[in-house]
Design a protein around this motif. Structure first.
Motif: not given
Length: 343
Positions: A294-316
């Motif tokens: 389902n690509e929603n497990d911890f280890y799969t999502l952990l690979k996307s941390v750099p992208d999530y950092i960018d996402t968080l920077e744009n959260v208001n």
């Protein structure tokens, strides 16, 4: 984020055992004890009459009527005791801000930036609120939640006291009245600070007072044991008191499991929150809700941390934080070994 071999986090929430006791005119602490019982149970198992392939065994009606002697432990409220107490302590630390162990400096920096952005955007308040909701609802009492009344008191190391007069009115979906909502928010603010500031040493004493019916059965933690001849096949957890007596209790791990039951991010229509886990184990249905397919497990999502950092920077707004981000941070707060191995 695929370059690390060693990665682990220390847990952020450290509960103690939860001990059952009651009070009398002579003592403020009388440990709730166990009973050893030998019973004649009827044969009722599938294997008593059927083979693994479903065929019926060559067994008579008389054979099935024989008793099945059992040696078990049980636990009941003593006669004429109306109120039972259960108490544990909780230590909260800011251990999710960076890895406890990681040999890859780039991975370590990415994870530190990830938690920093999550902190800056107010994400830890969401986690703290969920943990506190489980504390105030008495979720950690497990099967003992059904009472004639359950009062929850939380005293923090900031010298604040929070009281829920009847936790039966509090649920995951509805925290209750405006008064109870204020209690939840105030307690969650204290916990959020402890989760985000390494210089804060924060503890909480949590106590439930259960109004029980006459001689009602109590359900502490059950031990996982290998049966030994002469011992009970069903045994409960106990802790030794200073006077040598033993009180029944919940294991610290069982208390922690209840507090960690905050993952309802696994599906938009999740029927209940699951205990935070790398693969979203649902014990009721015996299935992993976060299977890698389902690509929603911890280890799969952990690979996307750099992208999530960018996402968080744009959260208001904290409410705009992606659910996968909440889940990742919840696993890091849970702590554990996430190493990839030598290959």
């Amino acid at each position: 984020m695929d370059t690390y071999r060693h990665l682990n986090y220390m847990r952020s929430l450290s509960p103690s055992k939860a001990v059952f006791f009651y009070k009398t005119e002579l003592s403020d602490f009388v440990p709730l004890s166990l009973e050893d019982n030998r019973i004649r149970a009827p044969k009722a198992g599938y294997a008593d009459a059927f083979k693994n392939n479903g065929d019926m065994k060559n067994i008579s009606a008389l054979d099935l009527a024989y008793s099945n002697p059992q040696h078990i432990q049980s636990c009941y409220v003593p006669p004429n005791i109306k109120y039972l107490h259960c108490r544990f302590s909780l230590r909260v630390e800011a251990n999710s801000l960076e890895p406890y162990q990681c040999e890859d400096s780039d991975v370590r920096q990415n994870l530190a930036n990830f938690s920093f952005q999550y902190k800056e955007k107010g994400g830890y308040k969401e986690l703290a609120t969920r943990y506190c909701k489980n504390i105030l609802s008495g979720n950690w009492l497990w099967r003992n939640q059904r009472t004639l009344g359950t009062k929850i008191t939380v005293i923090t190391s900031n010298n604040n006291e929070y009281v829920i007069d009847d936790a039966r009115r509090v649920s995951w979906e509805d925290i209750g009245s405006e008064k109870e909502d204020k209690i939840l928010n105030a307690l969650a603010e204290e916990m959020e600070t402890a989760l985000t500031d390494p210089n804060v040493f924060w503890f909480a004493e949590v106590q439930a007072i259960l109004e029980t019916a006459f001689c009602q059965e109590i359900h502490p933690s059950q031990k996982l044991i290998d049966p030994i001849e002469g011992e009970a096949s069903k045994q409960y957890a106990t802790t030794r008191c200073p006077d040598g007596s033993k009180a029944v209790c919940f294991h610290a791990e069982k208390v922690g499991a209840a507090l960690q039951m905050i993952d309802d991010w696994w599906d938009d229509n999740a029927y209940q929150p699951l205990r935070v886990h790398e693969y979203g184990v649902d014990r009721g249905y015996v299935v992993a809700r976060r299977h890698p397919d389902n690509e929603n497990d911890f280890y799969t999502l952990l690979k996307s941390v750099p992208d999530y950092i960018d996402t968080l920077e744009n959260v208001n707004n904290p409410e705009a934080i992606n659910n996968n981000i909440h889940y990742l941070m919840a696993v890091l707060c849970k702590g554990g070994f996430f190493s990839r191995g030598k290959s």
